[in-house]
Design an enzyme around this catalytic site. Sequence first.
Site, PDB file in Angstrom:
ATOM      1  N   SER A 134       0.938  -1.216  -0.134  1.00 14.14           N
ATOM      2  CA  SER A 134      -0.056  -0.104   0.034  1.00 14.14           C
ATOM      3  C   SER A 134       1.015   1.157   0.092  1.00 14.14           C
ATOM      4  O   SER A 134       1.929   1.293   0.641  1.00 14.14           O
ATOM      5  CB  SER A 134      -0.900  -0.036   1.478  1.00 14.14           C
ATOM      6  N   LYS A 188      -4.640  -6.468   3.476  1.00 11.57           N
ATOM      7  CA  LYS A 188      -4.695  -5.568   2.252  1.00 11.57           C
ATOM      8  C   LYS A 188      -6.047  -5.118   1.985  1.00 11.57           C
ATOM      9  O   LYS A 188      -6.448  -3.912   1.523  1.00 11.57           O
ATOM     10  CB  LYS A 188      -3.743  -5.966   1.163  1.00 11.57           C
ATOM     11  N   HIS A 191      -7.860  -3.256   4.521  1.00  9.55           N
ATOM     12  CA  HIS A 191      -7.167  -2.036   4.566  1.00  9.55           C
ATOM     13  C   HIS A 191      -7.947  -1.084   3.456  1.00  9.55           C
ATOM     14  O   HIS A 191      -8.206   0.001   3.641  1.00  9.55           O
ATOM     15  CB  HIS A 191      -5.706  -2.135   4.053  1.00  9.55           C
ATOM     16  N   ASN A 192      -8.168  -1.645   2.219  1.00  2.00           N
ATOM     17  CA  ASN A 192      -8.603  -0.861   1.153  1.00  2.00           C
ATOM     18  C   ASN A 192     -10.095  -0.823   1.374  1.00  2.00           C
ATOM     19  O   ASN A 192     -10.617   0.402   0.879  1.00  2.00           O
ATOM     20  CB  ASN A 192      -8.652  -1.756  -0.352  1.00  2.00           C
ATOM     21  N   GLU A 195      -9.963   2.418   3.598  1.00  2.00           N
ATOM     22  CA  GLU A 195      -9.726   3.436   2.620  1.00  2.00           C
ATOM     23  C   GLU A 195     -11.049   3.946   1.713  1.00  2.00           C
ATOM     24  O   GLU A 195     -11.330   5.203   1.907  1.00  2.00           O
ATOM     25  CB  GLU A 195      -8.816   2.904   1.736  1.00  2.00           C
TER      26      GLU A 195
END
Length: 494
Positions: A134, A188, A191-192, A195
């Site tokens: 990232s 990940k 995480h996105n 986001e």
Amino acid sequence: MDASTLSRIGLAGLAVMGQNLALNIAEKGFPISVYNRTTSKVDETVDRAKREGSLPLTGQYNPRDFVLSIQRPRSVIILVKAGSPVDQTIASLSDHMEPGDTIIDGGNEWYENTERRIQQISEKGILYLGMGVSGGEEGARNGPSLMPGGSYQAYTNIQDILTKVAAQVEDGPCVTYIGEGGSGNFVKMVHNGIEYGDMQLISEAYDVLKHVGGLSNSELADIFAEWNSGELESFLIEITADIFKVKDEGGGDGYLVDKILDKTGMKGTGKWTVQQAAELSVAAPTIAASLDCRYLSGLKEERENAAAVLKEAGLNEDLGGFVRSGIDKKRLIDDVRQALYASKICSYAQGMNLLRAKSDEKGWNLNFGELARIWKGGCIIRAVFLDRIKKAYQRNPNLASLIVDPEFAKEMVQRQGAWRRVVGLAISAGISTPGMCASLAYFDTYRRARLPANLVQAQRDLFGAHTYERLDRPGAFHTEWTKLARQSGAGVLN
């Protein structure tokens, strides 16, 4: 080849992310071989390495030469489009690799694909990591947040490289071994998803300040810059302030942000996050709302048509104007700041709860405090309050939700008045704030000891005999609701 001329690591896939990560590795003193099917990309990367400091980077032009140019045990990072291109790249490289060598996929891959590949190439004795990366182009070049999962031996083989290449914060490099299987890709992905929520909430703050507060882009730039020096300090707040400063570079008047088509793109990780939340029965309404908003943004022509039809039907387009007439701008700005912060806590809480559910299901034993730590630098969601999330999980590794951490609980309670005012104002002004509304509804639902779910369960028992539990005694119960209602004379609608 002479052992002294062999590279320490290899990287295949030289789009912008691949080029930048390769140059980052070389700049940290690790000789690297690079390869791409399109040879011009190899030449381009080699030229960049020369221009950016005669970095120890060597270009290779076929899979065999590429693999053989790397010292044993070989470690090769691949950065190609997720899906079948990854399988094709693995096939072309693994033909020339040996037992004990490692492949590291640094793309945004579906975690189950990673688990399938781990099994497949283990038959050749090859180790595998699925590593979330990232930070975008800048992070790849100057220090990303790295989330490697899979073979622990594979991780130890390149740990010295990853710890130097990753973003550096006061408590260490932004990389850690995540866990087994596809855990790195899953982390990940979430995480996105967080986001997505973050970006949606910021856009709603902008919408309220612009259309209810009547603030100019210049004022918005100053406000976001000020927020970036306090509790909201983060990469996304910082770049938002910068965006509001940019004039139209196409030669027209005004600011560039106002000329951008209001349709948001996406690559799939947000959708995967919401799907996984549903599969695991984890409530993630803020992240889901952000995904729905991206879908609705894509309906530009339908929205324009709806605006015209509803105006013709008598809808006042500028409800915000009515609200603006009596607004206290200073108070509104502070209220929006508090509402944004409280909503962000809910969004992160939802993401962390999803990670916990998956960790429990798969036996990954994820360290949530450590995940918050490696997100403090390099990545898109890096923010000062991640340090406080890290400390919350250090205080209580089994924390049920960030909302019930004593420090965050106090902040939520202190900010709920402002939060409710902002949501109420937005509703009155006809400004949609689905992310903030979803976060507030999540908070209000989670904090209540008793919900109206008792009525829903009674309905389910009436039409489907699904039974229910009681508060005052154990067991499962079924009631002939319609029969008893008619006997009582109350009646039931058919």
